[in-house]
Design a protein around this motif. Structure first.
Motif, mmCIF file in Angstrom:
data_model
loop_
_atom_site.group_PDB
_atom_site.id
_atom_site.type_symbol
_atom_site.label_atom_id
_atom_site.label_comp_id
_atom_site.label_asym_id
_atom_site.label_seq_id
_atom_site.Cartn_x
_atom_site.Cartn_y
_atom_site.Cartn_z
ATOM 1 N N HIS A 185 68.692 -23.414 46.008
ATOM 2 C CA HIS A 185 69.775 -22.580 46.497
ATOM 3 C C HIS A 185 69.913 -21.373 45.572
ATOM 4 O O HIS A 185 70.200 -21.533 44.384
ATOM 5 N N VAL A 186 69.703 -20.201 46.126
ATOM 6 C CA VAL A 186 69.688 -18.977 45.333
ATOM 7 C C VAL A 186 70.919 -18.132 45.644
ATOM 8 O O VAL A 186 71.269 -17.928 46.807
ATOM 9 N N LEU A 187 71.563 -17.637 44.594
ATOM 10 C CA LEU A 187 72.675 -16.702 44.699
ATOM 11 C C LEU A 187 72.211 -15.365 44.156
ATOM 12 O O LEU A 187 71.642 -15.304 43.060
ATOM 13 N N ALA A 188 72.442 -14.292 44.909
ATOM 14 C CA ALA A 188 72.123 -12.937 44.457
ATOM 15 C C ALA A 188 73.419 -12.127 44.422
ATOM 16 O O ALA A 188 74.186 -12.138 45.387
ATOM 17 N N VAL A 189 73.659 -11.457 43.303
ATOM 18 C CA VAL A 189 74.909 -10.720 43.111
ATOM 19 C C VAL A 189 74.624 -9.230 42.953
ATOM 20 O O VAL A 189 73.789 -8.828 42.151
ATOM 21 N N ALA A 190 75.351 -8.434 43.727
ATOM 22 C CA ALA A 190 75.374 -6.983 43.541
ATOM 23 C C ALA A 190 76.651 -6.678 42.766
ATOM 24 O O ALA A 190 77.754 -6.960 43.247
ATOM 25 N N ALA A 191 76.533 -6.162 41.570
ATOM 26 C CA ALA A 191 77.690 -5.898 40.715
ATOM 27 C C ALA A 191 78.020 -4.419 40.710
ATOM 28 O O ALA A 191 77.134 -3.577 40.572
ATOM 29 N N CYS A 192 79.304 -4.111 40.884
ATOM 30 C CA CYS A 192 79.774 -2.728 40.835
ATOM 31 C C CYS A 192 80.815 -2.606 39.739
ATOM 32 O O CYS A 192 81.793 -3.339 39.729
ATOM 33 N N SER A 193 80.588 -1.684 38.826
ATOM 34 C CA SER A 193 81.536 -1.459 37.742
ATOM 35 C C SER A 193 82.125 -0.058 37.892
ATOM 36 O O SER A 193 81.936 0.599 38.913
ATOM 37 N N ASP A 194 82.832 0.387 36.887
ATOM 38 C CA ASP A 194 83.496 1.694 36.943
ATOM 39 C C ASP A 194 82.559 2.797 37.412
ATOM 40 O O ASP A 194 81.453 2.938 36.903
ATOM 41 N N GLY A 195 83.007 3.534 38.393
ATOM 42 C CA GLY A 195 82.241 4.684 38.865
ATOM 43 C C GLY A 195 81.127 4.366 39.836
ATOM 44 O O GLY A 195 80.479 5.272 40.338
ATOM 45 N N ASP A 196 80.866 3.100 40.111
ATOM 46 C CA ASP A 196 79.807 2.735 41.051
ATOM 47 C C ASP A 196 80.283 2.921 42.488
ATOM 48 O O ASP A 196 81.475 2.885 42.778
ATOM 49 N N ASP A 197 79.335 3.082 43.378
ATOM 50 C CA ASP A 197 79.613 3.213 44.801
ATOM 51 C C ASP A 197 79.697 1.815 45.412
ATOM 52 O O ASP A 197 78.683 1.154 45.603
ATOM 53 N N TYR A 198 80.912 1.370 45.705
ATOM 54 C CA TYR A 198 81.106 0.021 46.225
ATOM 55 C C TYR A 198 80.523 -0.150 47.616
ATOM 56 O O TYR A 198 80.077 -1.237 47.966
ATOM 57 N N LEU A 199 80.518 0.884 48.408
ATOM 58 C CA LEU A 199 79.925 0.780 49.735
ATOM 59 C C LEU A 199 78.419 0.566 49.629
ATOM 60 O O LEU A 199 77.850 -0.252 50.358
ATOM 61 N N ALA A 200 77.771 1.240 48.697
ATOM 62 C CA ALA A 200 76.345 1.019 48.456
ATOM 63 C C ALA A 200 76.124 -0.392 47.921
ATOM 64 O O ALA A 200 75.145 -1.055 48.285
ATOM 65 N N GLY A 201 77.028 -0.881 47.070
ATOM 66 C CA GLY A 201 76.935 -2.245 46.568
ATOM 67 C C GLY A 201 77.058 -3.265 47.680
ATOM 68 O O GLY A 201 76.340 -4.270 47.706
ATOM 69 N N LEU A 202 77.942 -2.992 48.636
ATOM 70 C CA LEU A 202 78.080 -3.880 49.789
ATOM 71 C C LEU A 202 76.790 -3.899 50.598
ATOM 72 O O LEU A 202 76.329 -4.956 51.031
ATOM 73 N N GLY A 203 76.162 -2.738 50.745
ATOM 74 C CA GLY A 203 74.868 -2.670 51.429
ATOM 75 C C GLY A 203 73.809 -3.482 50.714
ATOM 76 O O GLY A 203 73.015 -4.185 51.344
ATOM 77 N N ARG A 204 73.794 -3.412 49.376
ATOM 78 C CA ARG A 204 72.833 -4.216 48.608
ATOM 79 C C ARG A 204 73.100 -5.703 48.812
ATOM 80 O O ARG A 204 72.172 -6.488 49.023
ATOM 81 N N ALA A 205 74.372 -6.101 48.749
ATOM 82 C CA ALA A 205 74.708 -7.518 48.930
ATOM 83 C C ALA A 205 74.275 -7.999 50.315
ATOM 84 O O ALA A 205 73.747 -9.105 50.452
ATOM 85 N N LEU A 206 74.478 -7.184 51.331
ATOM 86 C CA LEU A 206 74.047 -7.576 52.676
ATOM 87 C C LEU A 206 72.526 -7.683 52.750
ATOM 88 O O LEU A 206 71.998 -8.574 53.411
ATOM 89 N N THR A 207 71.824 -6.805 52.062
ATOM 90 C CA THR A 207 70.363 -6.879 52.007
ATOM 91 C C THR A 207 69.912 -8.161 51.319
ATOM 92 O O THR A 207 68.949 -8.797 51.745
ATOM 93 N N PHE A 208 70.616 -8.566 50.256
ATOM 94 C CA PHE A 208 70.243 -9.777 49.520
ATOM 95 C C PHE A 208 70.344 -11.037 50.374
ATOM 96 O O PHE A 208 69.715 -12.042 50.067
ATOM 97 N N ARG A 209 71.118 -10.976 51.454
ATOM 98 C CA ARG A 209 71.230 -12.140 52.339
ATOM 99 C C ARG A 209 69.889 -12.492 52.974
ATOM 100 O O ARG A 209 69.683 -13.616 53.403
ATOM 101 N N ARG A 210 68.968 -11.536 53.015
ATOM 102 C CA ARG A 210 67.648 -11.799 53.587
ATOM 103 C C ARG A 210 66.795 -12.715 52.717
ATOM 104 O O ARG A 210 65.903 -13.387 53.214
ATOM 105 N N GLY A 211 67.055 -12.731 51.417
ATOM 106 C CA GLY A 211 66.194 -13.499 50.528
ATOM 107 C C GLY A 211 66.912 -14.509 49.663
ATOM 108 O O GLY A 211 66.307 -15.134 48.806
#
Length: 106
Positions: free
Chosen positions: A58-84
């Protein structure tokens, strides 16, 4: 919260709740401060900031967003990680994450 602090919190939690945690070196300026092994695994062309494994399959993949990061882009990365990965999450400041909750649930 800066990126190194966020990665440390995430990796500590994943290491405690899963069988192991790895961080990706992208964006980590203070690698010596992090006590977790590094990974170079990509899913859909992106590198998860933190990977964790439970029960060897069972694999967990985390997209982390910190100060100044684009959270919408992070959400896109997290959705992409669902593939693998079995589980994929976007992690960051709660106030920022609340803005994107509805988009993630739609």
């Amino acid at each position: 919260m800066d990126n190194e602090r966020l990665l440390d919190i995430l990796a500590t939690h994943c290491d405690r709740e899963f069988d192991g945690a790895w961080v990706h070196p992208r964006g980590t300026r203070a690698l010596g401060k992090l006590q977790y092994p590094l990974h170079h695994v990509h899913i859909g062309g992106w590198f998860p900031d933190v990977l964790a494994v439970r029960d060897s399959d069972h694999v967990l993949a985390v997209a982390a967003c910190s100060d100044g990061d684009d959270y919408l882009a992070g959400l896109g990365r997290a959705l992409t990680f669902r593939r693998g990965a079995h589980f994929a999450v976007l992690a960051g400041e709660l106030a920022e994450l609340r803005q994107y909750r509805e988009a993630a649930l739609d």
